[in-house]
Design an enzyme around this catalytic site. Structure first.
Site, PDB file in Angstrom:
ATOM      1  N   CYS A   1       0.489  -0.928  -0.249  1.00 26.58           N
ATOM      2  CA  CYS A   1      -0.001  -0.648  -0.331  1.00 26.58           C
ATOM      3  C   CYS A   1       1.206   1.586  -0.002  1.00 26.58           C
ATOM      4  CB  CYS A   1      -0.719  -0.080   1.225  1.00 26.58           C
ATOM      5  SG  CYS A   1      -1.733  -1.539   1.054  1.00 26.58           S
TER       6      CYS A   1
ATOM      7  N   ARG B   1       2.789   0.709  -5.922  1.00 28.93           N
ATOM      8  CA  ARG B   1       3.232  -0.241  -5.304  1.00 28.93           C
ATOM      9  C   ARG B   1       2.306  -1.227  -4.644  1.00 28.93           C
ATOM     10  NH1 ARG B   1       6.919   2.884  -1.289  1.00 28.93           N
ATOM     11  NH2 ARG B   1       5.804   1.344   0.135  1.00 28.93           N
TER      12      ARG B   1
ATOM     13  N   TRP C   1      -3.225  -2.455  -1.589  1.00 29.35           N
ATOM     14  CA  TRP C   1      -2.622  -3.996  -1.925  1.00 29.35           C
ATOM     15  C   TRP C   1      -3.621  -4.258  -1.505  1.00 29.35           C
ATOM     16  CZ3 TRP C   1       0.148  -7.646  -0.545  1.00 29.35           C
ATOM     17  CH2 TRP C   1       0.206  -9.312  -1.739  1.00 29.35           C
TER      18      TRP C   1
ATOM     19  N   ASN D   1      -1.042   0.421   6.249  1.00 31.80           N
ATOM     20  CA  ASN D   1      -0.260  -0.187   5.396  1.00 31.80           C
ATOM     21  C   ASN D   1       0.255  -1.558   6.638  1.00 31.80           C
ATOM     22  OD1 ASN D   1       1.339  -1.704   3.222  1.00 31.80           O
ATOM     23  ND2 ASN D   1       2.618  -0.099   3.793  1.00 31.80           N
ATOM     24  N   GLY D   2       0.184  -2.361   6.067  1.00 32.37           N
ATOM     25  CA  GLY D   2       0.365  -3.536   6.769  1.00 32.37           C
ATOM     26  C   GLY D   2      -0.624  -4.918   7.358  1.00 32.37           C
TER      27      GLY D   2
ATOM     28  N   GLU E   1      15.627 -15.918 -13.619  1.00 35.57           N
ATOM     29  CA  GLU E   1      14.715 -14.891 -14.291  1.00 35.57           C
ATOM     30  C   GLU E   1      14.205 -14.912 -15.771  1.00 35.57           C
ATOM     31  OE1 GLU E   1      14.278 -12.467 -12.581  1.00 35.57           O
ATOM     32  OE2 GLU E   1      14.746 -10.570 -13.505  1.00 35.57           O
TER      33      GLU E   1
ATOM     34  N   LYS F   1      10.189 -13.207 -14.992  1.00 31.64           N
ATOM     35  CA  LYS F   1       9.431 -12.391 -16.112  1.00 31.64           C
ATOM     36  C   LYS F   1       8.389 -12.608 -17.272  1.00 31.64           C
ATOM     37  CE  LYS F   1      12.047  -9.099 -14.671  1.00 31.64           C
ATOM     38  NZ  LYS F   1      11.772 -10.138 -13.268  1.00 31.64           N
TER      39      LYS F   1
ATOM     40  N   GLU G   1       4.498 -13.210 -14.411  1.00 34.54           N
ATOM     41  CA  GLU G   1       4.707 -12.023 -14.373  1.00 34.54           C
ATOM     42  C   GLU G   1       3.976 -11.227 -15.138  1.00 34.54           C
ATOM     43  OE1 GLU G   1       7.385 -10.027 -11.135  1.00 34.54           O
ATOM     44  OE2 GLU G   1       8.828  -9.975 -13.168  1.00 34.54           O
TER      45      GLU G   1
ATOM     46  N   HIS H   1      15.570 -35.426 -16.718  1.00 35.66           N
ATOM     47  CA  HIS H   1      15.031 -36.123 -15.166  1.00 35.66           C
ATOM     48  C   HIS H   1      13.934 -35.731 -15.152  1.00 35.66           C
ATOM     49  CE1 HIS H   1      19.734 -36.931 -14.445  1.00 35.66           C
ATOM     50  NE2 HIS H   1      19.573 -36.168 -14.681  1.00 35.66           N
TER      51      HIS H   1
ATOM     52  N   LYS I   1       5.719  -3.443  -5.910  1.00 35.75           N
ATOM     53  CA  LYS I   1       7.170  -3.560  -6.227  1.00 35.75           C
ATOM     54  C   LYS I   1       7.459  -4.229  -4.907  1.00 35.75           C
ATOM     55  CE  LYS I   1      10.310  -1.642  -7.459  1.00 35.75           C
ATOM     56  NZ  LYS I   1      10.641  -2.762  -9.272  1.00 35.75           N
TER      57      LYS I   1
HETATM   58  C1  F6R Z   1      10.117  -9.318 -10.169  1.00 35.42           C
HETATM   59  C2  F6R Z   1       9.962  -8.875  -8.803  1.00 35.42           C
HETATM   60  C3  F6R Z   1      10.647  -9.649  -7.395  1.00 35.42           C
HETATM   61  C4  F6R Z   1      11.333  -8.760  -6.283  1.00 35.42           C
HETATM   62  C5  F6R Z   1      11.065  -9.274  -4.607  1.00 35.42           C
HETATM   63  C6  F6R Z   1      11.986  -8.628  -4.087  1.00 35.42           C
HETATM   64  O1  F6R Z   1      10.327  -8.333 -10.947  1.00 35.42           O
HETATM   65  O2  F6R Z   1      10.574  -7.388  -8.926  1.00 35.42           O
HETATM   66  O3  F6R Z   1      10.952 -10.660  -7.281  1.00 35.42           O
HETATM   67  O4  F6R Z   1      12.448  -8.897  -7.082  1.00 35.42           O
HETATM   68  O5  F6R Z   1       9.634  -9.297  -4.695  1.00 35.42           O
HETATM   69  O6  F6R Z   1      11.853  -7.506  -4.054  1.00 35.42           O
HETATM   70  P1  F6R Z   1      13.570  -6.435  -3.491  1.00 35.42           P
HETATM   71  O7  F6R Z   1      14.868  -6.875  -4.177  1.00 35.42           O
HETATM   72  O8  F6R Z   1      12.446  -5.283  -3.063  1.00 35.42           O
HETATM   73  O9  F6R Z   1      13.195  -7.299  -1.850  1.00 35.42           O
END
Ligand code: F6R
Length: 612
Positions: A2, A27, A74, A98-99, A485, A489, A492, A508, A607
């Site tokens: 949030c 966020r 959120w 938030n939380g 990775e 990508k 997501e 395997h 985020k």
């Molecule tokens: C994926 C992504 C997330 C963050 C994860 C950790 O694209 O951005 O998987 O990498 O939430 O976030 P941080 O780096 O802020 O601890």
């Protein structure tokens, strides 16, 4: 998670709050709301969905007050509908939160027993009830908040206003970040400095269970028990331009394109560009970097998501170049599995935001177990940065797109530097090797420009990807985490099923999945394992799999077996991940964009994950 904006000053609170929320919308974004104290009354407007829905509702609303709070939500407790949107108002009290309040069930039971009428499904509203009960007795907002704080268990940051007191605002936190922006006769209380950056560069970071009380232009800080505190103002030097899209369609695209600059900004402070030697700046430990690197027996990395994949690259780099054992763990596992942290361990957390709840808990646990800790963060003075003994900064500038891109490459660039410095200090790197690796690392920013110049091929390859039902991303060595990775990508951004695998694991199990509906995206820059990877691809191709490959220069063998071949420039094995991840980022970006998905704000994601 949030986003929170609180304002007390002389300007129009509606404008300040909405501008701030726009900066934070990335966020969390399933509903939003604002409450302003106007002529002794609270005016509260909320809307489900994106912030623009709230803006539409506010078009004809004019406020004469100068105190207000706003929020983008959120959802944690309760569906993303208007009644659960913040601010929550109970009687004279309004707040944003938030939380998570962990003891909300007990609080709710007690409130209902006392006759409270609960109107939402949230834990946040319950806090407003508690403060409203207290204010009826104390008629003092600070006292009411202090009494309520003692009753809350969980991870929260909360900003409160009282309609009887239009020159007063209070905030407190235990967990998610809350920062006070201090302007000229105006104050901002925000969950991220970006929300107030256009008005002030002066910020005060609240620590857990601290309270800030602003009244009549006076700002005071207290501990949870009411003891006055002295807090330091920190100057934040990010500029607002860094948070704009600068002509790109999406923040994510802008951030992908910023990678040459971001990588350069990460490594330059630590490399001698004349002699091509590694000269890592002090990490801020009591002992020198060299003393630390010589004395440690192991490194443990802890992180989440994309940052965890960067840590995985770090393991290959440090073990192979520095001959030092490295363990890696996802933070949500580490913190609950009673980890063994032997003596002489350097525990390194990686976090773009510096606020990820699990990573924060992990670093605290590691400190309790006696580990020396180093944080690699992008956001300076974030909670994880403040918790760590030593500090290393990505220097990527603000990353707004939910999917991390430039923070990932900046981190891997820093891990290159760290691995080389460790190797040098431990005497396992010759001067020639050092010069060679540093030269190749310094070339990466301009090589990244070259990779980006091929964007139209990545976008063409992305069109091809639409045909497939499933995706296997493969790689070996440092390219294995890049495969993981790449798959993340795609999941997501384009909401398609993708799995990352070590290429050698194909036989395997995953080979059974392969038919003509399965795309195989292989990360195969030229290194000592390339022949083995090509053999694995032959096996997949023989079973009908369609191959999209990333290789170095003109790799004829790879080209001949691939539907699409994407070329990256030649580099050292250590720098391969920095180049090979870019086509994967761009393919996922273009695919998601062509499918009409919200690239900057993928569904269900946030985020900065400040709750576990
Ligand atoms: C994926 C992504 C997330 C963050 C994860 C950790 O694209 O951005 O998987 O990498 O939430 O976030 P941080 O780096 O802020 O601890």
């Amino acid at each position: 998670m949030c986003g929170i904006v609180g304002y007390l000053g002389f300007q129009d609170p509606k404008k300040i709050i909405i501008d701030g929320l726009k900066k934070l919308e990335y966020r969390g974004y399933d509903s939003a709301g604002i409450a302003v104290v106007d002529k002794g009354q609270t005016k509260r407007i909320r809307a489900a969905g994106k912030l623009k829905n709230l803006e539409e509702k506010l078009i004809n609303e004019h406020f004469s007050g100068h105190l207000g709070i706003g929020h983008t939500r959120w959802a944690t407790h309760g569906a993303p509908v208007e009644k659960n949107a913040h601010p929550h108002q109970v009687g004279e009290i309004s707040l944003v939160h938030n939380g998570i309040i962990e003891n909300y069930l007990d609080i709710k039971k007690d409130l209902i027993a006392r006759g409270a009428k609960i109107t939402s499904d949230t834990d946040s509203e319950l806090v407003a009830h508690l403060i409203n009960e207290e204010i009826q007795v104390t008629k003092n907002l600070l006292l009411a908040v202090q009494k309520t704080l003692g009753k809350l268990i969980g991870a929260f940051s909360i900003v409160v206003i009282w309609e009887k007191s239009p020159d007063e605002i209070i905030a407190f936190k235990d967990g998610p970040p809350l920062i006070v922006g201090v302007g000229e006769k105006e104050f901002f209380i925000v969950s991220d400095v970006q929300a107030a950056l256009q008005y002030t560069k002066n910020f005060v970071y609240l620590e857990d269970r601290e309270v800030v009380h602003i009244q009549n232009n006076e700002i005071k800080y207290f501990s949870a028990l009411g003891a006055p505190l002295k807090k330091q103002i920190v100057q934040v030097d990010w500029n607002t331009e860094q948070v704009e899209k600068m002509g790109f369609k999406h923040f994510m695209l802008k951030e992908i394109y910023e990678q040459p600059r971001a990588v350069a900004a990460a490594i330059r402070p630590h490399l001698n560009t004349e002699t091509h030697q590694v000269e890592m700046q002090t990490l801020g430990f009591v002992k020198s970097n060299a003393e630390i690197f010589k004395s440690i027996d192991r490194i443990m990395f802890v992180a989440c998501g994309t940052s965890y994949y960067a840590a995985m690259v770090g393991k290959y780099l440090i073990e192979q170049a520095g001959n030092l054992p490295v363990e890696i763990d996802v933070a949500s596992e580490f913190r609950y599995r009673k980890p063994i942290v032997p003596k002489n361990t350097l525990l390194i957390t990686i976090s773009q935001s510096g606020e990820t709840a699990d990573t924060l808990a992990a670093i605290r646990l590691a400190k309790e177990k006696g580990a020396l800790t180093l944080s690699i963060t992008n956001v300076q003075k974030s909670s994880i940065d403040r918790e760590a003994h030593g500090h290393l900064y990505m220097n990527s500038g603000v990353e707004v797109g939910v999917a991390s891109t430039k923070a990932f490459t900046s981190t891997i660039a820093l891990l290159n530097v760290l691995a080389l410095q460790i190797a040098k200090d431990r005497g396992v790197l010759t001067a020639d090797q050092e010069k060679n690796y540093v030269t190749q690392l310094l070339a990466v920013p301009s090589q990244l420009e070259v990779v980006l110049a091929y964007d139209k091929y990545f976008s063409e390859a992305a069109k091809k990807l639409q045909e497939f039902k499933g995706f296997l991303y493969l790689g070996r060595g440092v390219s294995y985490p890049i495969a993981l990775e790449g798959a993340l990508k795609l999941k997501e951004l384009a909401y398609m099923h993708a799995e990352g695998y070590a290429a050698g694991e194909m036989k395997h199990g995953p080979l059974a999945l392969i038919d003509s509906n399965m795309a195989i995206v292989v990360v195969a820059p030229t290194d000592e394992l390339i022949e083995k990877t090509i053999s694995n691809l032959q096996e997949a191709k023989a079973r009908g799999g369609k191959i999209i490959s990333i290789g170095t220069g003109e790799n004829a063998a790879l080209q001949s077996m691939s539907e699409y071949y994407l070329s990256i420039p030649a580099s050292s094995w250590m720098a391969h991940p920095l180049l090979s991840v870019v086509p994967l980022q761009l393919m996922s970006y273009h695919l998601a964009d062509s499918l009409g998905y919200d690239v900057d704000q993928p569904r269900n994601l946030a985020k900065s994950v400040t709750v576990e």
